[in-house]
Each structure stands twice: as structure tokens, then as C-alpha cells.
Design an enzyme around this catalytic site. Structure first.
Site, PDB file in Angstrom:
ATOM      1  N   HIS A   1      -5.781  -5.729   3.838  1.00  0.00           N
ATOM      2  CA  HIS A   1      -4.766  -4.834   4.033  1.00  0.00           C
ATOM      3  C   HIS A   1      -4.101  -4.507   5.289  1.00  0.00           C
ATOM      4  O   HIS A   1      -4.885  -4.457   6.171  1.00  0.00           O
ATOM      5  CB  HIS A   1      -5.388  -3.234   3.767  1.00  0.00           C
ATOM      6  CG  HIS A   1      -5.945  -3.205   2.238  1.00  0.00           C
ATOM      7  ND1 HIS A   1      -5.162  -2.422   1.367  1.00  0.00           N
ATOM      8  CD2 HIS A   1      -6.729  -3.787   1.641  1.00  0.00           C
ATOM      9  CE1 HIS A   1      -5.802  -2.318   0.132  1.00  0.00           C
ATOM     10  NE2 HIS A   1      -6.784  -3.186   0.276  1.00  0.00           N
TER      11      HIS A   1
ATOM     12  N   CYS B   1      -2.649  -2.546   6.899  1.00  0.00           N
ATOM     13  CA  CYS B   1      -2.762  -1.047   7.496  1.00  0.00           C
ATOM     14  C   CYS B   1      -3.976  -1.027   7.938  1.00  0.00           C
ATOM     15  O   CYS B   1      -4.287  -0.043   8.987  1.00  0.00           O
ATOM     16  CB  CYS B   1      -2.643   0.011   6.328  1.00  0.00           C
ATOM     17  SG  CYS B   1      -3.558  -0.135   4.833  1.00  0.00           S
TER      18      CYS B   1
ATOM     19  N   CYS C   1       0.816  -1.126   0.064  1.00  0.00           N
ATOM     20  CA  CYS C   1      -0.079   0.012  -0.021  1.00  0.00           C
ATOM     21  C   CYS C   1       0.922   1.198   0.089  1.00  0.00           C
ATOM     22  O   CYS C   1       1.922   1.461   0.688  1.00  0.00           O
ATOM     23  CB  CYS C   1      -1.052  -0.144   1.064  1.00  0.00           C
ATOM     24  SG  CYS C   1      -1.231   1.402   2.045  1.00  0.00           S
ATOM     25  N   GLU C   2       0.559   2.150  -0.904  1.00  0.00           N
ATOM     26  CA  GLU C   2       1.465   3.333  -1.108  1.00  0.00           C
ATOM     27  C   GLU C   2       1.284   4.269  -0.014  1.00  0.00           C
ATOM     28  O   GLU C   2       1.943   5.345   0.139  1.00  0.00           O
ATOM     29  CB  GLU C   2       1.370   4.019  -2.274  1.00  0.00           C
ATOM     30  CG  GLU C   2       0.204   4.644  -2.956  1.00  0.00           C
ATOM     31  CD  GLU C   2       0.026   5.357  -4.353  1.00  0.00           C
ATOM     32  OE1 GLU C   2       0.913   4.530  -5.186  1.00  0.00           O
ATOM     33  OE2 GLU C   2      -0.659   6.013  -4.546  1.00  0.00           O
ATOM     34  N   HIS C   3       0.318   4.079   0.611  1.00  0.00           N
ATOM     35  CA  HIS C   3      -0.218   5.032   1.876  1.00  0.00           C
ATOM     36  C   HIS C   3       0.635   4.678   3.126  1.00  0.00           C
ATOM     37  O   HIS C   3       0.871   5.715   3.852  1.00  0.00           O
ATOM     38  CB  HIS C   3      -1.814   5.169   2.016  1.00  0.00           C
ATOM     39  CG  HIS C   3      -2.626   5.553   0.784  1.00  0.00           C
ATOM     40  ND1 HIS C   3      -3.692   5.142   0.557  1.00  0.00           N
ATOM     41  CD2 HIS C   3      -1.978   6.689  -0.067  1.00  0.00           C
ATOM     42  CE1 HIS C   3      -4.198   5.846  -0.615  1.00  0.00           C
ATOM     43  NE2 HIS C   3      -3.205   6.771  -1.190  1.00  0.00           N
ATOM     44  N   HIS C   4       0.697   3.440   3.365  1.00  0.00           N
ATOM     45  CA  HIS C   4       1.444   3.273   4.728  1.00  0.00           C
ATOM     46  C   HIS C   4       2.473   2.433   4.345  1.00  0.00           C
ATOM     47  O   HIS C   4       3.398   1.881   5.552  1.00  0.00           O
ATOM     48  CB  HIS C   4       0.366   2.403   5.547  1.00  0.00           C
ATOM     49  CG  HIS C   4      -0.797   3.286   5.838  1.00  0.00           C
ATOM     50  ND1 HIS C   4      -2.097   3.024   4.943  1.00  0.00           N
ATOM     51  CD2 HIS C   4      -1.056   4.116   6.893  1.00  0.00           C
ATOM     52  CE1 HIS C   4      -2.771   4.016   5.365  1.00  0.00           C
ATOM     53  NE2 HIS C   4      -2.409   4.667   6.534  1.00  0.00           N
TER      54      HIS C   4
ATOM     55  N   GLN D   1      -5.388  -0.645  -4.199  1.00  0.00           N
ATOM     56  CA  GLN D   1      -6.036  -1.777  -4.832  1.00  0.00           C
ATOM     57  C   GLN D   1      -6.683  -1.340  -5.924  1.00  0.00           C
ATOM     58  O   GLN D   1      -6.844  -1.829  -6.995  1.00  0.00           O
ATOM     59  CB  GLN D   1      -6.851  -2.470  -3.571  1.00  0.00           C
ATOM     60  CG  GLN D   1      -7.538  -3.672  -4.161  1.00  0.00           C
ATOM     61  CD  GLN D   1      -8.282  -4.295  -3.085  1.00  0.00           C
ATOM     62  OE1 GLN D   1      -7.916  -4.372  -1.810  1.00  0.00           O
ATOM     63  NE2 GLN D   1      -9.268  -5.024  -3.630  1.00  0.00           N
TER      64      GLN D   1
HETATM   65 ZN    ZN Z   1      -2.528   1.760   3.688  1.00  0.00          ZN
END
Ligand code: ZN
Length: 188
Positions: free
Chosen positions: A145, A147, A76-79, A117
Site C-alpha cells: 500500500h 499510503c 485505497c479508498e481512505h487515501h 483490500q
Molecule cells: Zn490507505
């Protein structure tokens, strides 16, 4: 190509940032291990779906092809945390099919990079349309996920489902229903 030295440097900083002693025995090799791991889990960035999906074979009749339960691991590119699960792909050929392993390879190309995703699902569908050129394609991705499971709302076991339909699958609800029916069926 990843820059291993930069990753190692960043991991050392990260460890210091969380208050660790980067020189203690257990962590001494960690920057190097993480750098080598990143090289592997992000290698999709150096891969090209066009290469895999361009090796096609002619077919006499256009019957729907469903490849389901393609296991993938992505980040995941956010976390920068893993998300992983299964991808399912169906397409209606237009005179040509591709080797089944190539669909799995295509999933790898887009999973092995920083992702969200929804975007991964769309990219797989669009690559199949662009390079295999079928009458239509449908992609469904189900994933957990980390995260979501380990932090924030902390909901382990919850799955995120995303879908993308292109060509005849977008226009024809009967084809979509057929796809869902194929996914519901047990292993053949
Ligand atoms: Zn994430």
C-alpha cells in the site's frame, strides 16, 4: 460513468489547495490527464463479474483449479493512493469451470474501483461462489500500500495479506493446506 468535468474541476481545486499555480505550463494539462486516468483506473465500477464468470464449461471430474500471481492495481479508498500486488484464486468445481482469463477479469472488476483490500478479497470470493457456483473457493491477496509506504508509518516493502474462504474451503483445512502448498511451489 465518471464525470470528467467534475474531476477536472476537483483537480484544479486540489492543486490550488496545495498552493500550486494551476496555470503553469507543467500543470495546464494535468486536470484533463487525471480525469482520463481515473476513468481507466476506476472502470471496474462499470463492469460486472457476473458477465465474466457466467461463461462456463462442463467438466467430467472436479479437480481443484488454482490461478495464482494475478497482478492487480487498485486504489485505497481512505487515501486515494494505489495498492497493488498479486491475487491467488483456487476453486473446486461443481461440474463446471470458467476460462482462466475470466478469473483475472474478475480481479480487475473489483480492483479498478476505490477499495479496501479486505473487502476486495471477499468480493472476489463471493462473486466466484455466486456466478460460477463451485463447491468452494479460496482467495488470497498480497499487496503493498503506497499510503503505508509513502506516509504515516512509512514502511516500504511491507505487504498486507488477506484471505477469504467459502464453501468447502472454509470447512476443510486440508483443502486450505493444499492451496498454500500450491502457492509455495515455483512456476511449473
Ligand atoms: Zn490507505
Amino acid at each position: 460513468m465518471v464525470d470528467r468535468n467534475k474531476i477536472e474541476e476537483a483537480v484544479r481545486l486540489l492543486l490550488e489547495g496545495i498552493g500550486e499555480d494551476v496555470n503553469r505550463e507543467g500543470l495546464r494539462e494535468t486536470p484533463d490527464r487525471v480525469a482520463r486516468m481515473y476513468e481507466e483506473i476506476f472502470r471496474g465500477m462499470d463492469d460486472d463479474a457476473a458477465v465474466h464468470l457466467s461463461k462456463t464449461f462442463a467438466v467430467d471430474s472436479n479437480e481443484i483449479v488454482v490461478e495464482k500471481d494475478i497482478t492487480f492495481y487498485s486504489t485505497c479508498e481512505h487515501h486515494l493512493m494505489p495498492f497493488y500486488g498479486k491475487a491467488h484464486i483456487a476453486y473446486l468445481p461443481d461440474g463446471r469451470v470458467v476460462g482462466l482469463s475470466k478469473l483475472a477479469r474478475t480481479v480487475e472488476v473489483y480492483a479498478r474501483r476505490l477499495q479496501i483490500q479486505e473487502q476486495m478479497t471477499t468480493q472476489i470470493a463471493e462473486a466466484v461462489m455466486a456466478y460460477l457456483k463451485p463447491q468452494g473457493v479460496m482467495v488470497m491477496v498480497e499487496a503493498e500500500h503506497m499510503c503505508m509506504a509513502m506516509r504515516g508509518v512509512s514502511k516500504p516493502g511491507s505487504r498486507t495479506v488477506t484471505m477469504a474462504a467459502r464453501g468447502c474451503f472454509r470447512e476443510n483445512p486440508a483443502l486450505q493446506r493444499y492451496f498454500f502448498e500450491m502457492l509455495r511451489r515455483g512456476s511449473v
